[in-house]
Design a protein around this motif. Structure first.
Motif, PDB file in Angstrom:
ATOM      1  N   CYS A 111       0.829  -1.214   0.000  1.00 38.50           N
ATOM      2  CA  CYS A 111       0.000   0.000   0.000  1.00 38.50           C
ATOM      3  C   CYS A 111       0.862   1.262   0.000  1.00 38.50           C
ATOM      4  O   CYS A 111       0.518   2.257  -0.646  1.00 38.50           O
ATOM      5  CB  CYS A 111      -0.935  -0.002   1.208  1.00 38.50           C
ATOM      6  N   GLN A 112       1.986   1.209   0.698  1.00 36.67           N
ATOM      7  CA  GLN A 112       2.894   2.349   0.736  1.00 36.67           C
ATOM      8  C   GLN A 112       3.441   2.657  -0.656  1.00 36.67           C
ATOM      9  O   GLN A 112       3.476   3.812  -1.088  1.00 36.67           O
ATOM     10  CB  GLN A 112       4.058   2.070   1.699  1.00 36.67           C
ATOM     11  N   ILE A 113       3.830   1.607  -1.392  1.00 42.03           N
ATOM     12  CA  ILE A 113       4.356   1.793  -2.740  1.00 42.03           C
ATOM     13  C   ILE A 113       3.272   2.323  -3.679  1.00 42.03           C
ATOM     14  O   ILE A 113       3.522   3.213  -4.497  1.00 42.03           O
ATOM     15  CB  ILE A 113       4.947   0.468  -3.273  1.00 42.03           C
ATOM     16  N   LEU A 114       2.064   1.794  -3.555  1.00 42.78           N
ATOM     17  CA  LEU A 114       0.963   2.281  -4.393  1.00 42.78           C
ATOM     18  C   LEU A 114       0.687   3.755  -4.120  1.00 42.78           C
ATOM     19  O   LEU A 114       0.443   4.542  -5.047  1.00 42.78           O
ATOM     20  CB  LEU A 114      -0.302   1.454  -4.144  1.00 42.78           C
ATOM     21  N   SER A 115       0.748   4.133  -2.867  1.00 42.31           N
ATOM     22  CA  SER A 115       0.533   5.543  -2.504  1.00 42.31           C
ATOM     23  C   SER A 115       1.611   6.430  -3.117  1.00 42.31           C
ATOM     24  O   SER A 115       1.340   7.550  -3.554  1.00 42.31           O
ATOM     25  CB  SER A 115       0.530   5.700  -0.983  1.00 42.31           C
ATOM     26  N   GLU A 116       2.844   5.912  -3.187  1.00 44.40           N
ATOM     27  CA  GLU A 116       3.962   6.687  -3.725  1.00 44.40           C
ATOM     28  C   GLU A 116       3.806   6.967  -5.215  1.00 44.40           C
ATOM     29  O   GLU A 116       4.365   7.938  -5.731  1.00 44.40           O
ATOM     30  CB  GLU A 116       5.276   5.952  -3.461  1.00 44.40           C
ATOM     31  N   VAL A 117       3.058   6.101  -5.914  1.00 41.94           N
ATOM     32  CA  VAL A 117       2.847   6.341  -7.354  1.00 41.94           C
ATOM     33  C   VAL A 117       1.483   6.976  -7.621  1.00 41.94           C
ATOM     34  O   VAL A 117       1.020   7.033  -8.762  1.00 41.94           O
ATOM     35  CB  VAL A 117       3.015   5.040  -8.184  1.00 41.94           C
ATOM     36  N   GLY A 118       0.831   7.458  -6.567  1.00 46.91           N
ATOM     37  CA  GLY A 118      -0.391   8.224  -6.722  1.00 46.91           C
ATOM     38  C   GLY A 118      -1.662   7.418  -6.852  1.00 46.91           C
ATOM     39  O   GLY A 118      -2.662   7.908  -7.379  1.00 46.91           O
ATOM     40  N   LEU A 119      -1.658   6.170  -6.363  1.00 48.99           N
ATOM     41  CA  LEU A 119      -2.860   5.341  -6.406  1.00 48.99           C
ATOM     42  C   LEU A 119      -3.403   5.129  -4.993  1.00 48.99           C
ATOM     43  O   LEU A 119      -2.620   4.906  -4.057  1.00 48.99           O
ATOM     44  CB  LEU A 119      -2.557   3.972  -7.038  1.00 48.99           C
ATOM     45  N   CYS A 120      -4.702   5.189  -4.851  1.00 46.12           N
ATOM     46  CA  CYS A 120      -5.325   4.933  -3.558  1.00 46.12           C
ATOM     47  C   CYS A 120      -5.217   3.437  -3.262  1.00 46.12           C
ATOM     48  O   CYS A 120      -5.855   2.618  -3.934  1.00 46.12           O
ATOM     49  CB  CYS A 120      -6.793   5.361  -3.582  1.00 46.12           C
ATOM     50  N   ALA A 121      -4.402   3.098  -2.285  1.00 39.45           N
ATOM     51  CA  ALA A 121      -4.085   1.695  -2.018  1.00 39.45           C
ATOM     52  C   ALA A 121      -5.328   0.859  -1.747  1.00 39.45           C
ATOM     53  O   ALA A 121      -5.446  -0.276  -2.218  1.00 39.45           O
ATOM     54  CB  ALA A 121      -3.118   1.606  -0.840  1.00 39.45           C
ATOM     55  N   ARG A 122      -6.255   1.396  -1.008  1.00 35.78           N
ATOM     56  CA  ARG A 122      -7.454   0.651  -0.630  1.00 35.78           C
ATOM     57  C   ARG A 122      -8.240   0.216  -1.866  1.00 35.78           C
ATOM     58  O   ARG A 122      -8.829  -0.852  -1.916  1.00 35.78           O
ATOM     59  CB  ARG A 122      -8.342   1.521   0.272  1.00 35.78           C
ATOM     60  N   GLU A 123      -8.229   1.057  -2.909  1.00 38.41           N
ATOM     61  CA  GLU A 123      -8.987   0.766  -4.119  1.00 38.41           C
ATOM     62  C   GLU A 123      -8.253  -0.162  -5.085  1.00 38.41           C
ATOM     63  O   GLU A 123      -8.885  -0.831  -5.910  1.00 38.41           O
ATOM     64  CB  GLU A 123      -9.322   2.068  -4.854  1.00 38.41           C
ATOM     65  N   TYR A 124      -6.927  -0.209  -4.990  1.00 35.81           N
ATOM     66  CA  TYR A 124      -6.159  -0.912  -6.015  1.00 35.81           C
ATOM     67  C   TYR A 124      -5.467  -2.193  -5.557  1.00 35.81           C
ATOM     68  O   TYR A 124      -5.171  -3.052  -6.387  1.00 35.81           O
ATOM     69  CB  TYR A 124      -5.097   0.025  -6.610  1.00 35.81           C
TER      70      TYR A 124
END
Length: 239
Positions: A111-124
């Motif tokens: 989730c941290q990595i997804l957040s770093e690329v601008g994606l909402c972790a919970r959704e993706y």
């Protein structure tokens, strides 16, 4: 550090696509640019091991990797992101990032990595990689995979291709953040001035040859002047 020594690439009929290119890539963020059909993407694929040069040497941190294939180069720390990201039916985003990292990752880390690329972790994090994802989403997921791997050299072939302006603006922010945080080298093939403007070094390839290498301050003014002149000429011819 990556060093190309006298790299050439010929196809049937002795047509040279890459012509005796020698350059060192040792800066943090490097952009390769030039006219369409000039050999930029071919050179990137040669570095990644997708295409085998017909002459010359490729050195990574002093090791000759010319004869290594894409899998062997990946083990040495080279990543390649395609213009059109690959779809993996049945796999989730979480699966892909875990596979890319080569180790077991917690959901929190992913989730941290997804957040770093601008994606909402919970959704993706549990989304399947399929046609429901846009081109911009797929490209950010691919960047997340590369960040998870933590490679020495991350190659992006025209990341702006096929995405809308909003997605492109988001990608620029991701690359700016990567430039500031990543430990390795980012190599991007691009025509986009906004990407060239955040590069430490700009390499110009035209007609398969190395035209110029330097900082953005040294290279961009000449490129922009040429582009403006060509645009003016086209406008005159169309009248």
């Amino acid at each position: 550090m990556l060093e190309l020594k006298n790299i050439t690439y010929e196809v049937e009929g002795n047509k040279e696509i890459i012509k005796d290119v020698s350059v060192k890539i040792d800066d943090h963020f490097v952009a390769i640019t030039g006219p369409n059909g000039g050999g930029k993407s071919t050179l990137a694929k040669i570095i990644a091991g997708i295409v085998t040069p017909t002459g010359g040497q490729i050195l990574l941190d002093g090791e000759d990797i010319t004869g290594l294939n894409i899998t062997e180069r990946a083990k040495r720390g080279i990543s390649f992101a395609f213009q059109q990201p690959v779809h993996f039916k049945g796999l989730t985003v979480k699966d892909l990032i875990t596979i890319a990292s080569g180790k077991q990752m917690s959901v929190t880390e992913i989730c941290q990595i997804l957040s770093e690329v601008g994606l909402c972790a919970r959704e993706y994090v549990n989304r399947e990689i399929n046609n429901s994802l846009s081109g911009g989403e797929l490209k950010r997921i691919e960047i997340a995979m590369i960040k998870a791997r933590g490679t020495k050299l991350s190659i992006f072939d025209e990341p702006e291709a096929g995405i809308d302006l909003w997605s492109f603006n988001s990608l620029i922010k991701v690359f700016e953040k990567m430039r500031d945080e990543i430990k390795g080298t980012i190599l991007i093939i691009s025509h986009q001035e906004r990407i060239l403007n955040i590069a430490d070094k700009v390499i110009v390839i035209a007609d398969g040859k190395l035209e110029k290498v330097g900082t953005k301050e040294e290279v961009l003014p000449g490129l922009l002047h040429t582009a403006t002149a060509c645009s003016t000429l086209v406008e005159k011819n169309e009248r």
